[in-house]
Design a protein around this motif. Structure first.
Motif, PDB file in Angstrom:
ATOM      1  N   GLU A  75       5.066   7.889  11.313  1.00  0.00           N
ATOM      2  CA  GLU A  75       5.114   6.806  10.325  1.00  0.00           C
ATOM      3  C   GLU A  75       3.881   6.813   9.424  1.00  0.00           C
ATOM      4  O   GLU A  75       3.983   6.741   8.188  1.00  0.00           O
ATOM      5  CB  GLU A  75       5.226   5.468  11.047  1.00  0.00           C
ATOM      6  CG  GLU A  75       5.207   4.260  10.117  1.00  0.00           C
ATOM      7  CD  GLU A  75       5.167   2.942  10.874  1.00  0.00           C
ATOM      8  OE1 GLU A  75       4.911   1.908  10.239  1.00  0.00           O
ATOM      9  OE2 GLU A  75       5.376   2.961  12.114  1.00  0.00           O
ATOM     10  N   LEU A  76       2.689   6.887  10.026  1.00  0.00           N
ATOM     11  CA  LEU A  76       1.458   6.831   9.235  1.00  0.00           C
ATOM     12  C   LEU A  76       1.289   8.074   8.370  1.00  0.00           C
ATOM     13  O   LEU A  76       0.781   7.981   7.249  1.00  0.00           O
ATOM     14  CB  LEU A  76       0.254   6.674  10.163  1.00  0.00           C
ATOM     15  CG  LEU A  76       0.115   5.301  10.845  1.00  0.00           C
ATOM     16  CD1 LEU A  76      -1.105   5.284  11.758  1.00  0.00           C
ATOM     17  CD2 LEU A  76       0.003   4.191   9.809  1.00  0.00           C
ATOM     18  N   SER A  77       1.711   9.226   8.878  1.00  0.00           N
ATOM     19  CA  SER A  77       1.604  10.449   8.071  1.00  0.00           C
ATOM     20  C   SER A  77       2.459  10.343   6.812  1.00  0.00           C
ATOM     21  O   SER A  77       2.014  10.695   5.705  1.00  0.00           O
ATOM     22  CB  SER A  77       2.034  11.655   8.903  1.00  0.00           C
ATOM     23  OG  SER A  77       1.197  11.834  10.018  1.00  0.00           O
ATOM     24  N   ARG A  80       0.929   7.599   4.466  1.00  0.00           N
ATOM     25  CA  ARG A  80      -0.330   8.005   3.827  1.00  0.00           C
ATOM     26  C   ARG A  80      -0.086   8.980   2.683  1.00  0.00           C
ATOM     27  O   ARG A  80      -0.706   8.869   1.614  1.00  0.00           O
ATOM     28  CB  ARG A  80      -1.264   8.634   4.863  1.00  0.00           C
ATOM     29  CG  ARG A  80      -2.600   9.063   4.273  1.00  0.00           C
ATOM     30  CD  ARG A  80      -3.610   9.402   5.321  1.00  0.00           C
ATOM     31  NE  ARG A  80      -4.886   9.753   4.726  1.00  0.00           N
ATOM     32  CZ  ARG A  80      -5.991   9.994   5.427  1.00  0.00           C
ATOM     33  NH1 ARG A  80      -5.965   9.899   6.748  1.00  0.00           N
ATOM     34  NH2 ARG A  80      -7.115  10.321   4.811  1.00  0.00           N
ATOM     35  N   LYS A  81       0.803   9.926   2.883  1.00  0.00           N
ATOM     36  CA  LYS A  81       1.127  10.879   1.814  1.00  0.00           C
ATOM     37  C   LYS A  81       1.702  10.153   0.603  1.00  0.00           C
ATOM     38  O   LYS A  81       1.330  10.436  -0.550  1.00  0.00           O
ATOM     39  CB  LYS A  81       2.112  11.922   2.334  1.00  0.00           C
ATOM     40  CG  LYS A  81       2.455  13.001   1.325  1.00  0.00           C
ATOM     41  CD  LYS A  81       3.386  14.046   1.916  1.00  0.00           C
ATOM     42  CE  LYS A  81       3.728  15.125   0.907  1.00  0.00           C
ATOM     43  NZ  LYS A  81       4.645  16.150   1.470  1.00  0.00           N
ATOM     44  N   ASP A  82       2.590   9.188   0.838  1.00  0.00           N
ATOM     45  CA  ASP A  82       3.182   8.418  -0.253  1.00  0.00           C
ATOM     46  C   ASP A  82       2.133   7.565  -0.951  1.00  0.00           C
ATOM     47  O   ASP A  82       2.125   7.452  -2.186  1.00  0.00           O
ATOM     48  CB  ASP A  82       4.298   7.531   0.308  1.00  0.00           C
ATOM     49  CG  ASP A  82       5.012   6.751  -0.778  1.00  0.00           C
ATOM     50  OD1 ASP A  82       5.635   7.377  -1.651  1.00  0.00           O
ATOM     51  OD2 ASP A  82       4.926   5.502  -0.763  1.00  0.00           O
ATOM     52  N   ALA A  83       1.219   6.958  -0.182  1.00  0.00           N
ATOM     53  CA  ALA A  83       0.181   6.111  -0.770  1.00  0.00           C
ATOM     54  C   ALA A  83      -0.785   6.931  -1.624  1.00  0.00           C
ATOM     55  O   ALA A  83      -1.248   6.470  -2.676  1.00  0.00           O
ATOM     56  CB  ALA A  83      -0.579   5.375   0.335  1.00  0.00           C
ATOM     57  N   GLU A  84      -1.113   8.139  -1.185  1.00  0.00           N
ATOM     58  CA  GLU A  84      -2.001   8.991  -1.977  1.00  0.00           C
ATOM     59  C   GLU A  84      -1.358   9.380  -3.301  1.00  0.00           C
ATOM     60  O   GLU A  84      -2.024   9.396  -4.350  1.00  0.00           O
ATOM     61  CB  GLU A  84      -2.372  10.235  -1.165  1.00  0.00           C
ATOM     62  CG  GLU A  84      -3.313   9.954  -0.009  1.00  0.00           C
ATOM     63  CD  GLU A  84      -3.568  11.186   0.828  1.00  0.00           C
ATOM     64  OE1 GLU A  84      -2.794  12.167   0.685  1.00  0.00           O
ATOM     65  OE2 GLU A  84      -4.526  11.181   1.617  1.00  0.00           O
ATOM     66  N   THR A  85      -0.066   9.689  -3.264  1.00  0.00           N
ATOM     67  CA  THR A  85       0.642  10.038  -4.507  1.00  0.00           C
ATOM     68  C   THR A  85       0.677   8.845  -5.456  1.00  0.00           C
ATOM     69  O   THR A  85       0.448   8.992  -6.678  1.00  0.00           O
ATOM     70  CB  THR A  85       2.076  10.494  -4.182  1.00  0.00           C
ATOM     71  OG1 THR A  85       2.024  11.595  -3.266  1.00  0.00           O
ATOM     72  CG2 THR A  85       2.799  10.928  -5.441  1.00  0.00           C
ATOM     73  N   ALA A 229      -8.126   2.141   2.971  1.00  0.00           N
ATOM     74  CA  ALA A 229      -9.010   2.555   1.876  1.00  0.00           C
ATOM     75  C   ALA A 229      -8.195   3.099   0.704  1.00  0.00           C
ATOM     76  O   ALA A 229      -8.518   2.836  -0.464  1.00  0.00           O
ATOM     77  CB  ALA A 229     -10.000   3.602   2.385  1.00  0.00           C
ATOM     78  N   ILE A 230      -7.137   3.843   1.002  1.00  0.00           N
ATOM     79  CA  ILE A 230      -6.272   4.360  -0.065  1.00  0.00           C
ATOM     80  C   ILE A 230      -5.577   3.207  -0.784  1.00  0.00           C
ATOM     81  O   ILE A 230      -5.467   3.197  -2.026  1.00  0.00           O
ATOM     82  CB  ILE A 230      -5.237   5.335   0.525  1.00  0.00           C
ATOM     83  CG1 ILE A 230      -5.940   6.562   1.100  1.00  0.00           C
ATOM     84  CG2 ILE A 230      -4.229   5.760  -0.538  1.00  0.00           C
ATOM     85  CD1 ILE A 230      -5.020   7.502   1.840  1.00  0.00           C
ATOM     86  N   VAL A 231      -5.093   2.219  -0.025  1.00  0.00           N
ATOM     87  CA  VAL A 231      -4.446   1.050  -0.641  1.00  0.00           C
ATOM     88  C   VAL A 231      -5.439   0.297  -1.501  1.00  0.00           C
ATOM     89  O   VAL A 231      -5.103  -0.187  -2.603  1.00  0.00           O
ATOM     90  CB  VAL A 231      -3.852   0.146   0.449  1.00  0.00           C
ATOM     91  CG1 VAL A 231      -3.306  -1.143  -0.159  1.00  0.00           C
ATOM     92  CG2 VAL A 231      -2.751   0.872   1.209  1.00  0.00           C
ATOM     93  N   ALA A 232      -6.684   0.162  -1.042  1.00  0.00           N
ATOM     94  CA  ALA A 232      -7.714  -0.520  -1.837  1.00  0.00           C
ATOM     95  C   ALA A 232      -7.996   0.239  -3.134  1.00  0.00           C
ATOM     96  O   ALA A 232      -8.200  -0.381  -4.191  1.00  0.00           O
ATOM     97  CB  ALA A 232      -8.992  -0.657  -1.003  1.00  0.00           C
ATOM     98  N   ASP A 233      -7.996   1.564  -3.060  1.00  0.00           N
ATOM     99  CA  ASP A 233      -8.181   2.356  -4.292  1.00  0.00           C
ATOM    100  C   ASP A 233      -7.026   2.132  -5.265  1.00  0.00           C
ATOM    101  O   ASP A 233      -7.234   2.051  -6.492  1.00  0.00           O
ATOM    102  CB  ASP A 233      -8.281   3.843  -3.939  1.00  0.00           C
ATOM    103  CG  ASP A 233      -9.559   4.186  -3.191  1.00  0.00           C
ATOM    104  OD1 ASP A 233     -10.501   3.376  -3.256  1.00  0.00           O
ATOM    105  OD2 ASP A 233      -9.597   5.251  -2.541  1.00  0.00           O
ATOM    106  N   SER A 234      -5.812   2.035  -4.742  1.00  0.00           N
ATOM    107  CA  SER A 234      -4.650   1.785  -5.601  1.00  0.00           C
ATOM    108  C   SER A 234      -4.752   0.407  -6.253  1.00  0.00           C
ATOM    109  O   SER A 234      -4.453   0.247  -7.453  1.00  0.00           O
ATOM    110  CB  SER A 234      -3.363   1.882  -4.784  1.00  0.00           C
ATOM    111  OG  SER A 234      -3.217   3.169  -4.210  1.00  0.00           O
ATOM    112  N   ALA A 235      -5.173  -0.592  -5.469  1.00  0.00           N
ATOM    113  CA  ALA A 235      -5.325  -1.938  -6.027  1.00  0.00           C
ATOM    114  C   ALA A 235      -6.395  -1.960  -7.121  1.00  0.00           C
ATOM    115  O   ALA A 235      -6.226  -2.607  -8.167  1.00  0.00           O
ATOM    116  CB  ALA A 235      -5.677  -2.919  -4.909  1.00  0.00           C
ATOM    117  N   ALA A 236      -7.488  -1.241  -6.880  1.00  0.00           N
ATOM    118  CA  ALA A 236      -8.551  -1.188  -7.899  1.00  0.00           C
ATOM    119  C   ALA A 236      -8.051  -0.508  -9.169  1.00  0.00           C
ATOM    120  O   ALA A 236      -8.370  -0.944 -10.293  1.00  0.00           O
ATOM    121  CB  ALA A 236      -9.763  -0.445  -7.332  1.00  0.00           C
TER     122      ALA A 236
END
Length: 257
Positions: A75-77, A80-85, A229-236
């Protein structure tokens, strides 16, 4: 006198084989009282019912640990890949209108559009709008974190409690050993060994359940922190896009406007 002493010595010699046979029979009897099967399964089968329940519970906890590892890792893998994209596409967008249609329907972007809509599209109170958007992004990140930790907290519970459950089985097994000693009035190995063996088996199963649970829990804690951290980068990145539209005066009032 000489004849009498000779007869006495001869009688002692005749009694020695009988005594040796009796001693050998006693030793054989003691050895035969030992449990026939001292394997792991044999000790489990011969254990007290309380110790059996403890062992079954620890085995079930171990199965849960490895099941969570497999399911949560997949699930996390994927997430995470989707969130990075998504983060990379948001970083490349210059305005809300540049966000792709598929990304515009994501919860984070919908939260931004909802707040802009509730603010009536006003661009006068820019700082107020930015603060409200930041608050929404923080709440979105917190909800996502709670969702990601589902199923992981049980690993912490198993890691914290399994050693004590195994210790309970140990105490119970040793108590049974002392009861056996008191009832038989002997410290014969056949009386003491089974209880000590099942006690140590309960301790071992407790460690087998606890150690992987702690290691896997720490692994997921780091993975979830990295995902946040990836989600926070997306929000920023999304807040920067809104800020640009505010500065240009091109902030849309609704999705697709």
């Amino acid at each position: 006198m000489i004849i009498r002493n000779s007869l006495s010595a001869l009688g002692v010699l005749c009694l020695l084989p009988s005594a040796a046979k009796a001693q050998g029979a006693s030793a054989a009897s003691g050895a035969g009282a030992l449990p026939a099967d001292l394997s792991v399964w044999g000790m489990f089968a011969q254990a007290d019912w309380v110790v059996k329940l403890v062992m079954i519970g620890l085995i079930a906890a171990s199965i849960v640990t490895w099941s969570v590892l497999i399911a949560k890792h997949l699930e996390l893998s994927r997430q995470r890949k989707d969130a990075e994209t998504f983060r990379d596409r948001l970083s490349a967008a210059r305005s809300l209108s540049d966000i792709e249609a598929g990304d515009a329907s994501r919860p984070m972007v919908l939260e931004a559009y909802d707040e802009i809509s509730q603010s009536s599209g006003s661009t006068e109170d820019r700082e107020g709008l930015k603060e409200r958007l930041v608050s929404r992004m923080d709440r979105h990140e917190a909800r996502l974190a709670r969702k990601m930790t589902q199923g992981v907290t049980i690993l912490g519970t198993i890691g914290a409690t399994a050693p004590f459950v195994g210790l309970f089985g140990t105490v119970w097994g040793i108590m049974n050993s002392f009861i056996g000693i008191a009832e038989e009035q002997t410290t014969n190995l056949a009386v003491v060994a089974p209880g000590i063996a099942e006690a140590l088996l309960a301790t071992g199963l407790g460690l087998v359940a606890a150690i992987p649970a702690v290691v896997i829990y720490n692994h997921f804690a780091r993975a979830i922190a990295a995902h946040r951290a990836i989600v926070a980068d997306s929000a920023a990145a999304l807040l920067r896009i809104v800020s640009r539209d505010l500065s240009r005066g091109t902030l849309p009032t609704a999705r697709g406007a």
